[in-house]
Write a protein that holds these residues in place. Structure first.
Motif, PDB file in Angstrom:
ATOM      1  N   ASN A 294      20.360  41.357  40.692  1.00 55.18           N
ATOM      2  CA  ASN A 294      21.569  41.754  41.438  1.00 55.18           C
ATOM      3  C   ASN A 294      21.000  42.257  42.908  1.00 55.18           C
ATOM      4  N   LYS A 317      22.364  36.828  40.462  1.00 54.93           N
ATOM      5  CA  LYS A 317      22.878  37.053  39.114  1.00 54.93           C
ATOM      6  C   LYS A 317      24.259  37.773  39.780  1.00 54.93           C
ATOM      7  N   SER A 318      24.045  38.588  40.862  1.00 54.79           N
ATOM      8  CA  SER A 318      25.423  39.012  41.557  1.00 54.79           C
ATOM      9  C   SER A 318      24.896  39.409  43.071  1.00 54.79           C
ATOM     10  N   THR A 320      26.228  41.733  46.397  1.00 54.62           N
ATOM     11  CA  THR A 320      27.016  42.778  46.976  1.00 54.62           C
ATOM     12  C   THR A 320      26.714  43.097  48.375  1.00 54.62           C
ATOM     13  N   ALA A 354      30.686  33.356  47.330  1.00 58.00           N
ATOM     14  CA  ALA A 354      30.748  34.437  46.427  1.00 58.00           C
ATOM     15  C   ALA A 354      31.815  34.317  45.716  1.00 58.00           C
ATOM     16  N   PHE A 358      31.415  34.084  41.900  1.00 57.84           N
ATOM     17  CA  PHE A 358      31.624  35.551  41.025  1.00 57.84           C
ATOM     18  C   PHE A 358      33.067  36.083  40.922  1.00 57.84           C
ATOM     19  N   PRO A 362      32.328  39.673  48.072  1.00 53.16           N
ATOM     20  CA  PRO A 362      31.173  40.627  48.058  1.00 53.16           C
ATOM     21  C   PRO A 362      31.105  41.767  48.753  1.00 53.16           C
TER      22      PRO A 362
END
Length: 497
Positions: A294, A317-318, A320, A354, A358, A362
Motif C-alpha cells: 500500500n 497493491k494500492s 494514494t 491509477a 484501481f 488516487p
C-alpha cells in the motif's frame, strides 16, 4: 502564420497514448505521434493572431504565461505547415537548445497561452515541436556542428541538468573549452534520474549528449565537486565556473514516527528505479519496490504523479496521493482569466493509470499525515491522516491550511514517498564555493544577473531561481552563458531569445 483558415478547418489532434493497462507493463515511452502530413495540418491551425502570447514568457499574477524561451512558435508552425522542416528546425533551435527534452516533459505553457485556445482548442505546439526535432534527427539537420574557432578560454560547469547543458552548449558554440562535471554516473541531472523513463526515454538524453561530445564538450561523471574535487582546483584550471547544481534539498514531513522503515524521498525512489532499469532492466534489485504494498505519496505535483506511475508499474497493491490544497476547478475561475496559467484540475498519466487499475482517482485533497505507525520491527504499517481547512492566521493575516479537529483516519501503508518539493541549494555546495544564499536558500545574485559574490563564479537554473520548469532552466543556462561570455571576451553575440 499557418493557414489563415486552418483553425476553422481542422480540429485539434494530439499524439495518441497507449492504453493505461497496456503501457504499465513496461517503462517505455507510450505516445504514438502523428504522421508528418497530419502534423502539418495541426501546424496549419496556428492563426494570424496578431499578438502571439504563446512565445511571450510573461509573468502574470505571479505565474508564467507563454514560453520563457520565447520560442518563435508562429514562425516554425508556418514552416511546418508549408513542409519546410529544415528551416523550422533552424528557427526552433535558435531559441531552444533541447527541443527533444521540452517536447516530452514541458507542461506546454505555450499552449495554455495560445489565442486559438482562448476560443476553442489550442494549437498542438508541443507535438509540432516534437515533429520538428525528430524530423531533424532523421534527416541530419541536428548533426554535430563543432565550432570552427576556439578562443582558448576554459569554463567549468558544475551539474549536467538542463541549465548546465544549455550553458555548456552555448559557450561551446562560442568557441570556449567547456567541461561539465556531474556527480552521478550518467549525464543529465534530474532529466536522467528525476524523470521516469516512460516520460523521457534516457536514450534521448544520450543521443544529444553524444552530439555535444562530438562538438567538443568534455563530460566528467562520478565527480562530486565540493567533495571529490575542491573549488580551488577548478579556479586554477578554468577561467570561469558556473554552478548548475539544482535545488535538490528535499522538503521533509515532520510527524511522529518519521523514522519508520519504508519512508523515502520521491527523488531518491525515482533515481534508484531508473538506475536499476538502465543498469540491469530491474534485475539487480537495487531499488525500492512497491510490489504488493500500500503506497502513499505525499505531494500532488509532477514528481508525485511520476511516483504514482512508477509504483503502479512495480505492482503496488494500492496507491494514494495526498494533497494539502483543495481540488482545483475543472474550468477556469473568473479570477483566473486567459492568458494566465490555468489553475484547473489536471489528470496526468500516473493518475490516469491509477484510475484504470484501481477504479478511482488516487488523489485525496486537503489532507496530510499526522503520524506514521510502525510494527514491532520498526517497519511502516499505517498512517494517521488528518483533513485540513483554510483559516486566517491572526498574527500574519495569511490564510493557512490547518488540521480539522476530530478528522483523523487510519490508512494502511508499507511505503511512503515524500514528494513535497525542494528547499533550495544543498548546503555543502554553497559552503565549498563560499557563495551567498538568499532567504529562499538559492544562490544569491543581483537581479537579472548570474554572477555570484565570488569572483569568476556564476550560477544558473534551479540553483539560482529555485525548483522550476525545464524551460526556465534552459533559459537561465543561456542567459548565464551570455554573461560569462561577455566577461571573457568583452562582448557577446550569443542569443538568449
Amino acid at each position: 502564420m499557418g493557414k489563415p483558415t486552418g483553425f476553422m478547418e481542422y480540429d485539434r489532434c494530439e499524439a495518441a497514448s497507449v492504453e493505461p493497462k497496456e503501457r504499465i507493463k513496461n517503462f517505455n515511452e507510450f505516445h504514438v505521434f502523428l504522421s508528418k502530413e497530419n502534423q502539418q495540418k495541426q501546424a496549419a491551425r496556428c492563426m494570424d493572431c496578431g499578438v502571439p502570447f504563446c512565445q511571450s514568457g510573461m509573468t502574470i499574477a505571479g505565474m508564467t504565461s507563454g514560453c520563457p524561451l520565447h520560442n518563435l512558435v508562429p514562425e516554425w508552425n508556418d514552416l511546418v505547415y508549408t513542409g519546410n522542416w529544415e528551416q523550422a528546425y533552424n528557427r526552433l533551435h535558435k531559441t531552444n537548445n533541447f527541443p527533444e527534452f521540452t517536447s516530452r516533459v514541458c507542461p506546454a505553457l505555450c499552449e495554455k497561452a495560445c489565442t486559438c485556445g482562448h476560443w476553442g482548442s489550442p494549437v498542438s505546439v508541443r507535438d509540432n515541436e516534437h515533429g520538428i526535432i525528430e524530423t531533424a534527427y532523421a534527416n541530419g539537420y541536428a548533426a554535430p556542428k563543432p565550432p570552427k574557432v576556439r578562443t582558448g578560454k576554459k569554463v567549468a560547469i558544475i551539474g549536467s541538468g538542463p541549465s548546465g547543458l544549455a550553458a555548456a552548449d552555448q559557450l561551446n558554440q562560442r568557441g570556449h573549452d567547456v567541461t561539465v562535471y556531474e556527480r552521478e554516473d550518467r549525464v543529465g541531472g534530474l532529466l536522467m534520474y528525476g524523470i521516469p523513463n516512460m516520460k523521457l526515454d534516457k536514450s534521448i538524453i544520450d543521443r544529444k549528449v553524444n552530439i555535444m561530445k562530438e562538438e567538443g564538450i568534455h563530460f566528467v561523471t562520478g565527480c562530486d565537486v565540493g567533495k571529490d574535487i575542491k573549488p580551488a582546483e577548478l579556479y586554477k584550471k578554468y577561467d570561469r565556473v558556473i554552478l548548475c547544481c539544482g535545488a535538490k534539498n528535499p522538503r521533509d514531513i515532520k510527524a511522529d514516527g518519521r523514522d519508520a522503515k519504508g519512508i523515502y524521498f520521491a527523488v531518491d525512489y525515482l533515481t534508484q528505479n531508473t538506475k536499476s532499469l538502465l543498469n540491469s532492466n530491474l534485475t539487480d534489485g537495487k531499488f525500492v519496490s512497491a510490489k504488493g504494498k500500500n503506497v502513499v505519496i505525499i505531494g500532488g505535483g509532477d514528481t508525485g504523479n511520476d511516483c504514482v506511475g512508477t509504483a503502479i508499474r512495480q505492482g503496488a497493491k494500492s496507491v494514494t496521493q495526498l494533497e494539502m490544497m483543495p481540488c482545483p476547478p475543472t474550468e477556469r475561475a473568473a479570477n483566473n482569466p486567459w492568458p494566465q496559467w490555468p489553475k484547473v484540475l489536471k489528470t496526468d498519466y500516473g493518475q490516469e493509470e491509477a484510475i484504470a487499475v484501481f477504479g478511482h482517482d488516487p488523489r485525496t485533497y486537503k489532507t496530510t499525515v499526522k503520524e506514521f505507525h510502525k510494527d514491532k520491527n520498526g517497519n511502516l504499517k499505517e498512517l494517521t491522516i488528518v483533513s485540513l481547512e483554510s483559516k486566517k492566521d491572526e498574527k500574519t493575516g495569511r490564510f493557512m491550511m490547518v488540521p480539522v479537529e476530530g478528522s483523523e483516519k487510519k490508512l494502511p501503508a508499507e511505503l511512503v514517498l515524500i514528494a513535497a518539493g525542494f528547499l533550495g541549494t544543498e548546503s555543502y555546495v554553497a559552503k565549498a564555493f563560499g557563495v551567498e544564499l538568499n532567504a529562499r536558500t538559492n544562490v544569491s545574485t543581483q537581479e537579472g544577473h548570474y554572477a555570484t559574490n565570488v569572483k569568476n563564479v556564476y550560477v544558473a537554473g534551479d540553483n539560482h531561481r529555485g525548483q522550476s520548469l525545464v524551460v526556465w532552466a534552459i533559459r537561465e543556462g543561456r542567459e548565464a552563458a551570455r554573461e560569462v561570455d561577455e566577461s571573457l571576451m568583452g562582448y557577446s553575440y550569443l542569443s538568449v531569445q
